[in-house]
Design a protein around this motif. Structure first.
Motif, PDB file in Angstrom:
ATOM      1  N   MET A   1       0.843  -1.188   0.000  1.00 50.77           N
ATOM      2  CA  MET A   1       0.000   0.000   0.000  1.00 50.77           C
ATOM      3  C   MET A   1       0.882   1.242   0.000  1.00 50.77           C
ATOM      4  O   MET A   1       1.723   1.409   0.883  1.00 50.77           O
ATOM      5  CB  MET A   1      -0.913  -0.007   1.227  1.00 50.77           C
ATOM      6  N   PRO A   2       0.701   2.140  -0.960  1.00 49.23           N
ATOM      7  CA  PRO A   2       1.503   3.361  -0.977  1.00 49.23           C
ATOM      8  C   PRO A   2       1.304   4.155   0.316  1.00 49.23           C
ATOM      9  O   PRO A   2       0.196   4.282   0.834  1.00 49.23           O
ATOM     10  CB  PRO A   2       0.932   4.124  -2.182  1.00 49.23           C
ATOM     11  N   GLY A   3       2.402   4.671   0.849  1.00 55.12           N
ATOM     12  CA  GLY A   3       2.333   5.478   2.051  1.00 55.12           C
ATOM     13  C   GLY A   3       2.150   4.704   3.332  1.00 55.12           C
ATOM     14  O   GLY A   3       1.912   5.299   4.390  1.00 55.12           O
ATOM     15  N   ARG A   4       2.319   3.388   3.267  1.00 53.05           N
ATOM     16  CA  ARG A   4       2.021   2.583   4.448  1.00 53.05           C
ATOM     17  C   ARG A   4       3.016   2.791   5.587  1.00 53.05           C
ATOM     18  O   ARG A   4       2.728   2.440   6.724  1.00 53.05           O
ATOM     19  CB  ARG A   4       1.963   1.108   4.078  1.00 53.05           C
ATOM     20  N   GLY A  50      -5.681  16.322   2.521  1.00 58.87           N
ATOM     21  CA  GLY A  50      -4.625  15.738   1.693  1.00 58.87           C
ATOM     22  C   GLY A  50      -5.077  15.525   0.272  1.00 58.87           C
ATOM     23  O   GLY A  50      -6.123  14.916   0.022  1.00 58.87           O
ATOM     24  N   THR A  51      -4.288  16.013  -0.679  1.00 55.18           N
ATOM     25  CA  THR A  51      -4.661  15.918  -2.093  1.00 55.18           C
ATOM     26  C   THR A  51      -3.773  14.983  -2.901  1.00 55.18           C
ATOM     27  O   THR A  51      -4.112  14.644  -4.035  1.00 55.18           O
ATOM     28  CB  THR A  51      -4.608  17.313  -2.738  1.00 55.18           C
ATOM     29  N   PHE A  52      -2.641  14.554  -2.332  1.00 54.11           N
ATOM     30  CA  PHE A  52      -1.675  13.782  -3.122  1.00 54.11           C
ATOM     31  C   PHE A  52      -2.095  12.330  -3.280  1.00 54.11           C
ATOM     32  O   PHE A  52      -2.486  11.665  -2.315  1.00 54.11           O
ATOM     33  CB  PHE A  52      -0.296  13.826  -2.469  1.00 54.11           C
ATOM     34  N   ALA A  53      -2.015  11.837  -4.509  1.00 54.78           N
ATOM     35  CA  ALA A  53      -2.156  10.420  -4.816  1.00 54.78           C
ATOM     36  C   ALA A  53      -0.994  10.053  -5.728  1.00 54.78           C
ATOM     37  O   ALA A  53      -0.644  10.827  -6.634  1.00 54.78           O
ATOM     38  CB  ALA A  53      -3.484  10.121  -5.499  1.00 54.78           C
ATOM     39  N   GLY A  68      -3.733  11.112   2.174  1.00 59.11           N
ATOM     40  CA  GLY A  68      -4.398  11.700   3.323  1.00 59.11           C
ATOM     41  C   GLY A  68      -3.445  12.335   4.312  1.00 59.11           C
ATOM     42  O   GLY A  68      -2.412  12.911   3.959  1.00 59.11           O
ATOM     43  N   LEU A  69      -3.768  12.242   5.590  1.00 56.47           N
ATOM     44  CA  LEU A  69      -2.935  12.790   6.652  1.00 56.47           C
ATOM     45  C   LEU A  69      -1.846  11.777   7.000  1.00 56.47           C
ATOM     46  O   LEU A  69      -2.091  10.575   7.012  1.00 56.47           O
ATOM     47  CB  LEU A  69      -3.782  13.125   7.882  1.00 56.47           C
ATOM     48  N   THR A  70      -0.645  12.278   7.296  1.00 54.51           N
ATOM     49  CA  THR A  70       0.502  11.382   7.395  1.00 54.51           C
ATOM     50  C   THR A  70       0.994  11.138   8.818  1.00 54.51           C
ATOM     51  O   THR A  70       1.557  10.088   9.087  1.00 54.51           O
ATOM     52  CB  THR A  70       1.666  11.920   6.541  1.00 54.51           C
ATOM     53  N   TRP A  71       0.804  12.088   9.722  1.00 53.33           N
ATOM     54  CA  TRP A  71       1.217  11.860  11.099  1.00 53.33           C
ATOM     55  C   TRP A  71       0.585  12.885  12.028  1.00 53.33           C
ATOM     56  O   TRP A  71       0.165  13.971  11.606  1.00 53.33           O
ATOM     57  CB  TRP A  71       2.744  11.879  11.269  1.00 53.33           C
ATOM     58  N   TYR A 134      11.155  18.077  14.412  1.00 48.76           N
ATOM     59  CA  TYR A 134      11.928  17.522  13.300  1.00 48.76           C
ATOM     60  C   TYR A 134      10.972  16.816  12.331  1.00 48.76           C
ATOM     61  O   TYR A 134      10.085  16.070  12.763  1.00 48.76           O
ATOM     62  CB  TYR A 134      12.959  16.518  13.793  1.00 48.76           C
ATOM     63  N   VAL A 135      11.184  17.021  11.033  1.00 50.01           N
ATOM     64  CA  VAL A 135      10.298  16.418  10.021  1.00 50.01           C
ATOM     65  C   VAL A 135      11.140  15.848   8.894  1.00 50.01           C
ATOM     66  O   VAL A 135      12.060  16.508   8.385  1.00 50.01           O
ATOM     67  CB  VAL A 135       9.300  17.448   9.449  1.00 50.01           C
ATOM     68  N   SER A 136      10.831  14.608   8.509  1.00 48.04           N
ATOM     69  CA  SER A 136      11.458  14.010   7.325  1.00 48.04           C
ATOM     70  C   SER A 136      10.509  14.160   6.138  1.00 48.04           C
ATOM     71  O   SER A 136       9.296  13.976   6.265  1.00 48.04           O
ATOM     72  CB  SER A 136      11.790  12.539   7.566  1.00 48.04           C
ATOM     73  N   PHE A 137      11.084  14.498   4.989  1.00 47.72           N
ATOM     74  CA  PHE A 137      10.286  14.757   3.793  1.00 47.72           C
ATOM     75  C   PHE A 137      10.761  13.882   2.627  1.00 47.72           C
ATOM     76  O   PHE A 137      11.946  13.550   2.527  1.00 47.72           O
ATOM     77  CB  PHE A 137      10.418  16.217   3.352  1.00 47.72           C
ATOM     78  N   SER A 138       9.822  13.558   1.730  1.00 49.29           N
ATOM     79  CA  SER A 138      10.141  12.872   0.480  1.00 49.29           C
ATOM     80  C   SER A 138       9.164  13.354  -0.581  1.00 49.29           C
ATOM     81  O   SER A 138       8.054  13.799  -0.264  1.00 49.29           O
ATOM     82  CB  SER A 138      10.029  11.350   0.647  1.00 49.29           C
ATOM     83  N   ASN A 139       9.553  13.223  -1.842  1.00 45.79           N
ATOM     84  CA  ASN A 139       8.629  13.616  -2.905  1.00 45.79           C
ATOM     85  C   ASN A 139       7.742  12.463  -3.363  1.00 45.79           C
ATOM     86  O   ASN A 139       7.031  12.580  -4.361  1.00 45.79           O
ATOM     87  CB  ASN A 139       9.374  14.215  -4.102  1.00 45.79           C
ATOM     88  N   GLY A 140       7.765  11.359  -2.640  1.00 45.14           N
ATOM     89  CA  GLY A 140       6.867  10.243  -2.896  1.00 45.14           C
ATOM     90  C   GLY A 140       6.262   9.755  -1.606  1.00 45.14           C
ATOM     91  O   GLY A 140       6.682  10.138  -0.501  1.00 45.14           O
TER      92      GLY A 140
END
Length: 608
Positions: A1-4, A50-53, A68-71, A134-140
């Protein structure tokens, strides 16, 4: 599942443990419970669901779902009678603010200044002593995408961001970030893990000065020389392989898909992280900061219950069970209480089918499913699976990706292989020469071999059962009862010509090589079936079935092929009956091996 791996989406307020927040997927927003999860209400004031798919055009829906929401992260220094007043929430949106905060327990929300609107926040961890987030980011969304990322540090007092991304990661410019951990007893000590970094290994970075400087768990010392600042202890999980030579990069020793990463808040030496294969970590983390060398130990003993795709129990040999599984190949199970080395030479990740030759049980065949491999995906063993060699007669997936996976049957004399591929049809090979298409059999047919007669092979598809008495050179077929979708074939290990077929019409038995069939009573639907040792020597073999009998889907055994005994119980329901994998022991009465669905591993039973 993406984003799992994003999260944690579900969080308990450290200042009032009856308060929970849930950041939902699929555009469902933020939810709150004030009674320990008994009831929930939507936080309608939260501004962005959240708009990203990953791929909105994916017609299957798998990659089209909004992440959706990530954390959700609490500021535990803002205690009130109703819980924490300051809460941070990450959102999977691009081109817009995607980290929000409330200072009144969720009544209203404001966006933090945009850190980088081309990246998605994967993790958010609060450092209360530093008054920082602190926040970790990715473009996927991960775990299989993401080609860029950053690490941000938000100063709560000043309301400003600082980019603290390791300089090497910026230079590498090929992966995002997932796992993020703080040592709460040592303010400024932070660790981050690369995401979607596959070669030669995942990268974990550590800083002891709040992200001003970083050190990595490995680095190139002038390519191709690699310096690894760790040792590996896989003694609890030998199937993971290693140790390797100092410059061997054939295995990912650090891991992959690292999103879960934590440091024990009570012990700065103790850390853990999750990979796609295990839970790694150690108890000497502080050595990273001194001698810059730590021990990575796999702690997944007893919990690596991977997806079981095939089982077989030979009539002789020291291993009563051989298995094939997703991701890590398969095993010889000589001692059920100890982990084993995985099959190797060739090594396949996902392996889908395994069988033995009935009259020569030392001969074993297995099928891999590495669709871009240059190696043939069929491997043979002549010593009960101890050692293997690739069957060079099998075409490699690089010739056609369809030459991988599926099911395989080994003729009783060990001279013929019948391979049903997922989408290229059924193939036959004799004496390890070229695999030729079997035009008489439908694509995707279930296949099996008689366990006594070396020339008898079987197949089933739809309403038809197919049999051959000349090792697959020619075939005849019959219609089986009212079955319209055949599922599985099981042959008697002790008697030639006795075979059972399962499907949506139940279970049907034949004593004449599939020329005629008789329905077994009470069974309306059946999936996997297996034949094992009889109750009395020379008697009828026990038959096991994942089936619908008298309206109940579960696992059964019959000794007389008329009366069925339910052998599952309240503790062992095994999930979806249709996903159960079975092998019955031909040497031990009542013993059946069950590959449970949903990655629960292999169970065995001998007393019901």
């Amino acid at each position: 599942m993406p984003g799992r791996g994003m999260g944690e989406r579900l969080a308990i307020d450290p200042n009032k443990n009856s308060v929970l927040f849930l950041g939902a997927r699929s555009g469902n927003g933020l939810w709150k419970s004030t009674n320990s999860g008994s009831t929930w209400s939507k936080v309608t004031s939260f501004p962005d669901a959240g708009t990203f798919a990953p791929d909105p055009s994916d017609s299957s829906g798998y990659n089209a779902e909004k992440i959706g929401l990530t954390w959700v992260t609490f500021d535990n220094t803002t205690k009130t009678s109703s819980g924490s007043s300051r809460i941070f929430v990450g959102v999977a949106s691009l081109g817009a603010p995607n980290v929000y905060q409330t200072t009144n327990g969720g009544t209203s929300w404001t966006a933090l200044p945009v850190f980088n609107n081309t990246l998605i926040p994967h993790k958010g961890v609060h450092s209360f002593k530093e008054k920082a987030l602190y926040v970790s980011f990715s473009n996927g969304a991960g775990p299989y995408d993401g080609t860029a990322g950053r690490i941000g540090k938000y100063n709560i007092t000043s309301g400003t961001w600082k980019d603290i991304t390791p300089a090497r990661a910026i230079s590498d410019n090929s992966y995002g970030f997932g796992g993020l951990a703080l040592d709460l007893s040592k303010p400024g000590t932070v660790m981050v893990a690369s995401l979607n970094s596959w070669w030669p290994d995942q990268v974990i970075y550590r800083s002891t000065d709040g992200g001003t400087s970083w050190s990595a768990i490995w680095e190139w010392a002038g390519y191709p020389t690699i310096n690894r600042y760790f040792g590996v202890d896989n003694s609890l999980t030998p199937y993971l392989g290693g140790p390797l030579g100092n410059q061997d990069v054939s295995l990912k020793l650090v891991g992959w898909m690292i999103e879960a990463l934590v440091i024990d808040p009570f012990d700065s030496n103790h850390w853990l992280y999750g990979t796609g294969a295990t839970v790694m970590g150690g108890h000497d983390l502080l050595k990273w900061d001194t001698v810059h060398n730590v021990t990575l130990k796999s702690y997944a003993a007893g919990i690596e219950e991977t997806a079981v795709l095939g089982l077989t129990s030979p009539k002789s040999g020291d291993a009563h069970l051989l298995s094939v599984v997703g991701d890590i190949g398969g095993f010889r199970h000589v001692d059920f209480t100890k982990p084993n080395l995985a099959f190797s030479n060739p090594t396949y990740g996902t392996t889908t089918s395994i069988d033995y030759a009935g009259n020569k049980p030392n001969l074993i065949v297995r099928v891999g499913q590495v669709t871009d491999d240059s190696k043939p995906q069929i491997a043979l063993s002549s010593d009960y699976g101890v050692s293997w060699s690739a069957n060079s007669a099998a075409p490699p997936p690089t010739q056609n990706s369809g030459y991988a996976g599926g099911t395989i049957a080994y003729s009783a004399n060990g001279d013929t292989l019948l391979w049903s591929t997922p989408n290229l049809g059924v193939f036959r090979s004799q004496n390890q020469v070229t695999f030729a298409a079997v035009s008489a059999l439908p694509s995707g047919a279930a296949v099996a071999a008689d366990k006594v007669n070396g020339t008898a092979l079987y197949a089933a598809s739809g309403s038809k059962f197919y049999s051959s008495v000349d090792t697959g050179a020619s075939w005849t077929s019959v219609t089986v009862g009212n079955m319209t979708s055949a599922s599985w074939i099981a042959a008697n290990p002790f008697k030639a010509g006795e075979v059972w077929v399962s499907g949506n019409g139940g279970i049907y038995a034949s004593t004449n090589y599939g020329k005629t069939f008789t329905a077994l009573p009470s069974v309306s639907n059946a999936w996997k079936i297996a034949v094992g040792a009889p109750k009395t020597t020379g008697g009828k073999p026990s038959l096991y079935a994942a089936a619908t009998i008298n309206g109940l889907n579960t696992l059964y055994r019959t000794d007389d092929h008329t009366n069925w005994i339910k052998i599952s119980d309240a503790d062992h329901g095994f999930g979806s009956t249709s996903g159960i994998v079975l092998a019955a022991d031909p040497r031990i009465y009542k013993r059946v091996y069950v590959g449970a669905g949903a990655g629960r591993g292999v169970f065995y039973n001998s007393n019901v």
